[in-house]
Design a protein around this motif. Structure first.
Motif, short mmCIF file in Angstrom:
data_model
loop_
_atom_site.label_atom_id
_atom_site.label_comp_id
_atom_site.label_asym_id
_atom_site.label_seq_id
_atom_site.Cartn_x
_atom_site.Cartn_y
_atom_site.Cartn_z
N PHE A 188 2.38 23.37 -14.67
CA PHE A 188 1.25 23.09 -13.77
C PHE A 188 0.64 21.71 -13.97
CE2 PHE A 188 1.45 27.70 -14.52
CZ PHE A 188 1.71 28.11 -13.22
N GLN A 189 1.40 20.79 -14.54
CA GLN A 189 0.91 19.44 -14.73
C GLN A 189 0.96 18.66 -13.41
OE1 GLN A 189 -0.42 18.26 -17.55
NE2 GLN A 189 -0.06 20.22 -18.58
N ASP A 190 -0.10 17.93 -13.12
CA ASP A 190 -0.18 17.08 -11.93
C ASP A 190 0.41 15.72 -12.27
OD1 ASP A 190 -0.78 15.57 -9.73
OD2 ASP A 190 -2.85 16.26 -9.56
N LEU A 191 1.53 15.38 -11.66
CA LEU A 191 2.24 14.15 -11.98
C LEU A 191 1.64 12.91 -11.32
CD1 LEU A 191 5.94 15.40 -11.90
CD2 LEU A 191 4.45 15.08 -13.88
N SER A 192 0.53 13.07 -10.60
CA SER A 192 -0.14 11.89 -10.04
C SER A 192 -1.19 11.36 -11.01
CB SER A 192 -0.80 12.24 -8.70
OG SER A 192 -1.80 13.24 -8.88
N SER A 193 -1.42 12.10 -12.10
CA SER A 193 -2.38 11.67 -13.12
C SER A 193 -1.65 10.91 -14.22
CB SER A 193 -3.08 12.89 -13.72
OG SER A 193 -3.79 12.55 -14.91
N ASP A 223 0.83 -1.21 0.00
CA ASP A 223 0.00 0.00 0.00
C ASP A 223 0.86 1.26 0.00
OD1 ASP A 223 -2.34 -1.43 -0.02
OD2 ASP A 223 -2.57 -1.42 2.18
N SER A 224 1.90 1.25 0.84
CA SER A 224 2.80 2.41 0.90
C SER A 224 3.55 2.59 -0.41
CB SER A 224 3.81 2.23 2.05
OG SER A 224 3.15 2.18 3.29
N LEU A 225 3.99 1.47 -1.00
CA LEU A 225 4.70 1.53 -2.27
C LEU A 225 3.79 2.06 -3.37
CD1 LEU A 225 7.25 0.92 -3.90
CD2 LEU A 225 6.38 -1.41 -4.25
N PHE A 226 2.54 1.61 -3.39
CA PHE A 226 1.58 2.07 -4.39
C PHE A 226 1.34 3.57 -4.27
CE2 PHE A 226 -2.80 3.15 -5.51
CZ PHE A 226 -2.81 2.78 -6.86
N ILE A 227 1.16 4.05 -3.04
CA ILE A 227 0.92 5.48 -2.81
C ILE A 227 2.12 6.31 -3.24
CG2 ILE A 227 0.63 7.24 -1.01
CD1 ILE A 227 -1.14 5.23 0.49
N PHE A 228 3.33 5.81 -2.91
CA PHE A 228 4.54 6.56 -3.28
C PHE A 228 4.68 6.64 -4.79
CE2 PHE A 228 9.00 6.86 -4.44
CZ PHE A 228 9.40 7.95 -3.70
N ILE A 229 4.45 5.51 -5.47
CA ILE A 229 4.57 5.49 -6.93
C ILE A 229 3.52 6.40 -7.57
CG2 ILE A 229 4.33 4.06 -8.99
CD1 ILE A 229 5.58 1.76 -7.44
#
Length: 210
Positions: free
Chosen positions: A117-122, A48-54
């Protein structure tokens, strides 16, 4: 027919490209870590932590690695090419010169600012930025844009020159970068090829202005 030598290898061109985008990478990484700082709490080693970090910081981490690679590569590249220019560069006399540092400002606003201003979580944003960077690199690495670099321009100056080749006695044109910010007509420099009509230049006395 005289055989034309190739310019920089693909790794060196990639280094110059990455460094030209380093201001963008720094802004994007800072923005990503700041925006999602609440996810930086230590959660131990688990999936879960690895997924959130990635998800939130994976792309930013890659940008950090690319920036470090670019910075180290640039240092090695400029040190080597400056040494080669001093030892076996082609001696030329500048007949006409035009400062082109303003090109770096145009490059900054045209090719870098739109990405800020690009969101890199998308995933969609990451894919879009990646594709645009790849296409830009393919164009950049085979054009005069190779020397149009906002980061390098902080220390080096970019010029378009017409020069007389001391070996052939012919007048030619090309674009150069040099530490000397005050090059003028009739100055003599040694140039080393970077790309098609693109050169790194040093004063013949090795006293380039800082």
């Amino acid at each position: 027919m005289k055989k034309r030598k190739a310019g920089l290898k693909i790794g060196a061109r990639l280094t110059l490209f990455l460094v030209s985008y380093m201001p963008l990478f720094v802004i994007m990484v800072f923005g990503q870590f700041y925006k999602y700082s609440n996810y930086l709490n230590w959660g131990g080693f688990n999936w879960d932590s690895l997924f959130i970090f990635i998800k939130y910081f994976g792309a930013a981490t890659i940008l950090i690695i690319l920036s470090v690679y670019g910075a180290v590569g640039l240092k090695v590249l400029l040190t080597n090419i400056e040494r080669r220019a001093k030892t076996n560069g082609n001696l030329v006399k500048i007949d006409d010169i035009e400062n082109k540092n303003s090109e770096s400002i145009s490059y900054l606003f045209t090719y870098i600012i739109p990405f800020v201003f690009q969101d890199l979580s998308s995933v969609i944003n990451v894919f879009s930025v990646t594709m645009l960077l790849v296409v830009t690199f393919l164009i950049y690495s085979n054009s005069s844009m190779l020397l149009i670099n906002p980061t390098i321009s902080m220390r080096y100056s970019l010029y378009m020159i017409e020069y007389t080749d001391s070996d052939e006695g012919k007048k030619k044109k090309g674009m150069i970068i040099s530490r000397n910010k005050f090059l003028e007509e009739d100055d003599q420099v040694k140039i080393k090829k970077i790309g098609h009509r693109l050169f790194f230049a040093v004063d013949i006395g090795g006293n380039d202005a800082s």
